[in-house]
Design a protein around this motif. Sequence first.
Motif, PDB file in Angstrom:
ATOM      1  N   PHE A  60      46.261  45.755  41.435  1.00 22.26           N
ATOM      2  CA  PHE A  60      45.633  44.449  41.263  1.00 22.26           C
ATOM      3  C   PHE A  60      44.319  44.590  40.485  1.00 22.26           C
ATOM      4  O   PHE A  60      44.010  43.780  39.604  1.00 22.26           O
ATOM      5  CB  PHE A  60      45.375  43.800  42.621  1.00 22.26           C
ATOM      6  N   ALA A  61      43.557  45.626  40.797  1.00 19.18           N
ATOM      7  CA  ALA A  61      42.303  45.879  40.084  1.00 19.18           C
ATOM      8  C   ALA A  61      42.544  46.091  38.593  1.00 19.18           C
ATOM      9  O   ALA A  61      41.817  45.559  37.740  1.00 19.18           O
ATOM     10  CB  ALA A  61      41.589  47.090  40.685  1.00 19.18           C
ATOM     11  N   MET A  62      43.591  46.850  38.257  1.00 15.89           N
ATOM     12  CA  MET A  62      43.886  47.098  36.838  1.00 15.89           C
ATOM     13  C   MET A  62      44.329  45.817  36.131  1.00 15.89           C
ATOM     14  O   MET A  62      44.036  45.619  34.950  1.00 15.89           O
ATOM     15  CB  MET A  62      44.972  48.167  36.698  1.00 15.89           C
ATOM     16  N   GLY A  63      45.015  44.941  36.859  1.00 14.15           N
ATOM     17  CA  GLY A  63      45.398  43.663  36.269  1.00 14.15           C
ATOM     18  C   GLY A  63      44.185  42.833  35.896  1.00 14.15           C
ATOM     19  O   GLY A  63      44.146  42.198  34.825  1.00 14.15           O
ATOM     20  N   LEU A  64      43.159  42.833  36.749  1.00 17.20           N
ATOM     21  CA  LEU A  64      41.936  42.092  36.449  1.00 17.20           C
ATOM     22  C   LEU A  64      41.164  42.733  35.296  1.00 17.20           C
ATOM     23  O   LEU A  64      40.591  42.027  34.460  1.00 17.20           O
ATOM     24  CB  LEU A  64      41.061  42.024  37.699  1.00 17.20           C
ATOM     25  N   VAL A  65      41.160  44.055  35.246  1.00 17.76           N
ATOM     26  CA  VAL A  65      40.515  44.740  34.117  1.00 17.76           C
ATOM     27  C   VAL A  65      41.201  44.336  32.816  1.00 17.76           C
ATOM     28  O   VAL A  65      40.544  44.046  31.809  1.00 17.76           O
ATOM     29  CB  VAL A  65      40.578  46.273  34.301  1.00 17.76           C
TER      30      VAL A  65
END
Length: 309
Positions: free
Chosen positions: A155-160
Motif C-alpha cells: 500500500f505504501a508503494m502504491g501511494l509513492v
Amino acid sequence: DGELLISPICTPAGGKPLGGISILQISDHQSLKGRVPFMQDLVVRIGEVIHQARQEVRKREGLDLNQELANAGRIQAGILPEKPPPLSGWEIAARLEPALQTSGDFYDFIPLANNNLGILIADVSDKGMGAALFMALSSTLVRTYAVQYATLPSFAMGLVNERILSDTRDGMFVTTFYGVLEPDTGRLRYVNAGHNRPYLISKRKGKSVDQLGSTGMALGVDESATWGQKLVRFVPGDVLVLYTDGVTEAQDRGGRFYGETRLLDVIRPMRARPAEEILEAVLADLERFTGGAPQADDIALIVVCRKGE
C-alpha cells in the motif's frame, strides 16, 4: 574618396571568424597598402586575446559546474544512512559507489514501529543531476509512506507511485525493492517493483537459494498499477543480498557482463562470513572482473545476515 582596408579576426586555430576590423582612410597622401602588415599583426593579436578570454570563461564555467556537482553529491550522500542500524541478532552492510558525482541508485534503512526495520534499495532510470533530484524525491516519499503504513509495504508503494506521477512530468521511473523486516521472528514482507531479484541464501535443505522476484512494475510508470506483497522467513545463518543492475551489468574490457551467475558464485561460499566481508568480496570480485574498465553505472549493494545460533 578614400581607401578601405578590412580584415577578419579569427581564432589562432583558424576557425570561424570572430569579427572583423576595418581602416578607412579619407586622405590620399598615403596608400593603405603599407598598413597591411600592421593590420595582419593586429588581427592576429586580437584573435589570440579573444580566444584566451573564451578559454578562461569555459574553464571557470567548467570549474563552477564541477563544484556544483560535487556539492550535489555531498548533499545526496547526506540523504543516505551514514551506516546500517545496529540490530540484535543481525548484521547489515551497505555500500553505494556512484559512476558520476551524483547517483540515481540509493538505499535506506527506515526504523518502524515494534522494532521493525524497513529495508530499501532502488535505481532511478536515468543518470546525472536529474536522476539525483528524482532520487531525493523518491527516497523522501518512500520514507514518509513507509512510516505511515508500517505493516503494509504494498500500500505504501502504491501511494509513492501516485505522488511520483502527480509531482513529476519528466518520464523517469524508479525500480524499487522494499521490505519490512521483523527482527524477532525473521519474517520479511516485501514488494519488488521491477527491481533486480535479491538472493536469499539459506541453510535450509532443499531450496538453498531463492530469488525474491517482481511483485509489480517500477514506480512512476502507470497510475493504475498495483503491487503484490510476499513473505519470506530467515532462519539463523541465512543471508540476503540486494543489488542494483550496476553490479550484474558491469562489463569487462571485452564487453562481457558480470551477470547473476558470477554474483551467486561469490556469495554462496561466503554464506557463513560476516555481512561486511561478503559485501567486500563481491566488490573485490567485481573489480577483478572489470579489470579497471571505467564504471558505467552506479553500484548499490546491501547484505543482510541473520546470525547463526
